[in-house]
Design a protein around this motif. Structure first.
Motif, mmCIF file in Angstrom:
data_model
loop_
_atom_site.group_PDB
_atom_site.id
_atom_site.type_symbol
_atom_site.label_atom_id
_atom_site.label_comp_id
_atom_site.label_asym_id
_atom_site.label_seq_id
_atom_site.Cartn_x
_atom_site.Cartn_y
_atom_site.Cartn_z
ATOM 1 N N LYS A 37 -5.183 -5.396 74.639
ATOM 2 C CA LYS A 37 -5.504 -6.526 74.062
ATOM 3 C C LYS A 37 -5.243 -6.862 72.793
ATOM 4 O O LYS A 37 -4.441 -5.833 72.003
ATOM 5 C CB LYS A 37 -7.104 -6.753 73.925
ATOM 6 C CG LYS A 37 -7.965 -6.822 75.106
ATOM 7 C CD LYS A 37 -9.417 -6.857 74.924
ATOM 8 C CE LYS A 37 -10.080 -6.893 76.323
ATOM 9 N NZ LYS A 37 -11.577 -7.197 76.283
ATOM 10 N N TRP A 45 -14.980 -11.404 70.195
ATOM 11 C CA TRP A 45 -14.375 -12.534 70.518
ATOM 12 C C TRP A 45 -14.413 -12.624 71.828
ATOM 13 O O TRP A 45 -13.946 -11.465 72.601
ATOM 14 C CB TRP A 45 -13.015 -12.719 69.900
ATOM 15 C CG TRP A 45 -12.402 -14.160 70.264
ATOM 16 C CD1 TRP A 45 -12.801 -15.277 69.397
ATOM 17 C CD2 TRP A 45 -11.789 -14.570 71.109
ATOM 18 N NE1 TRP A 45 -12.189 -16.459 69.952
ATOM 19 C CE2 TRP A 45 -11.649 -15.827 71.176
ATOM 20 C CE3 TRP A 45 -11.246 -13.735 72.487
ATOM 21 C CZ2 TRP A 45 -10.702 -16.513 72.105
ATOM 22 C CZ3 TRP A 45 -10.434 -14.543 73.390
ATOM 23 C CH2 TRP A 45 -10.344 -15.896 73.065
ATOM 24 N N SER A 46 -14.776 -13.638 72.493
ATOM 25 C CA SER A 46 -14.655 -13.917 73.957
ATOM 26 C C SER A 46 -14.293 -15.432 74.018
ATOM 27 O O SER A 46 -14.503 -16.205 73.162
ATOM 28 C CB SER A 46 -15.813 -13.751 74.777
ATOM 29 O OG SER A 46 -16.808 -14.419 74.371
ATOM 30 N N ARG A 49 -17.189 -20.278 76.790
ATOM 31 C CA ARG A 49 -17.863 -20.547 78.138
ATOM 32 C C ARG A 49 -18.376 -21.949 78.377
ATOM 33 O O ARG A 49 -18.914 -22.586 77.261
ATOM 34 C CB ARG A 49 -18.820 -19.391 78.282
ATOM 35 C CG ARG A 49 -18.627 -17.915 78.201
ATOM 36 C CD ARG A 49 -19.797 -17.120 78.447
ATOM 37 N NE ARG A 49 -19.505 -15.839 78.217
ATOM 38 C CZ ARG A 49 -20.470 -15.024 77.758
ATOM 39 N NH1 ARG A 49 -21.696 -15.191 77.848
ATOM 40 N NH2 ARG A 49 -19.980 -13.546 77.571
#
Length: 121
Positions: A37, A45-46, A49
């Protein structure tokens, strides 16, 4: 002419290099399957959604129906026909129910008269 060509080449090359570096920076997969990553990405962090629509609930707290006045209290808010409450529009107030128009369609709230309240008509 050669200066223009040189400047154009440098701009195209640097733009292509920037595009490749940005697209490869998020994640990289090694030949053994390990995923690397971006080290500059925040720890928790993502990707955003999709938010699901929240099902709203409506509670008819009180209903006042008279010849000159039609009023209801829904979710603790006093409303008349045409008002909005919790994202729904009050379409019609009748003697025993309230008709709401919501994003999911129409909803009917029925008045269950408490035993302690007596009807006068």
């Amino acid at each position: 002419m050669s200066n223009r060509m040189l400047i154009r080449f440098v701009l195209v090359f640097s733009g292509a290099f920037l595009w490749v570096s940005v697209s490869a920076a998020a994640t990289m997969t090694l030949s053994d399957g390990e995923v690397l990553k971006d080290p500059t990405q925040p720890y928790d962090w993502s990707a955003p959604r999709k938010t699901e629509r929240v099902k709203r609930s409506y509670k008819l707290n009180y209903l006042l129906y008279a010849d000159d006045r039609k009023q209801a209290i829904i979710n603790g808010q006093s409303v008349i026909e045409g008002d909005r409450v919790s994202g729904a529009k009050v379409v019609k107030i009748s003697e025993n129910s309230v008709l709401l128009s919501t994003e999911q369609g129409t909803k009917v709230l029925r008045w269950k008269q408490p035993a302690s309240i007596k009807r006068t008509r």
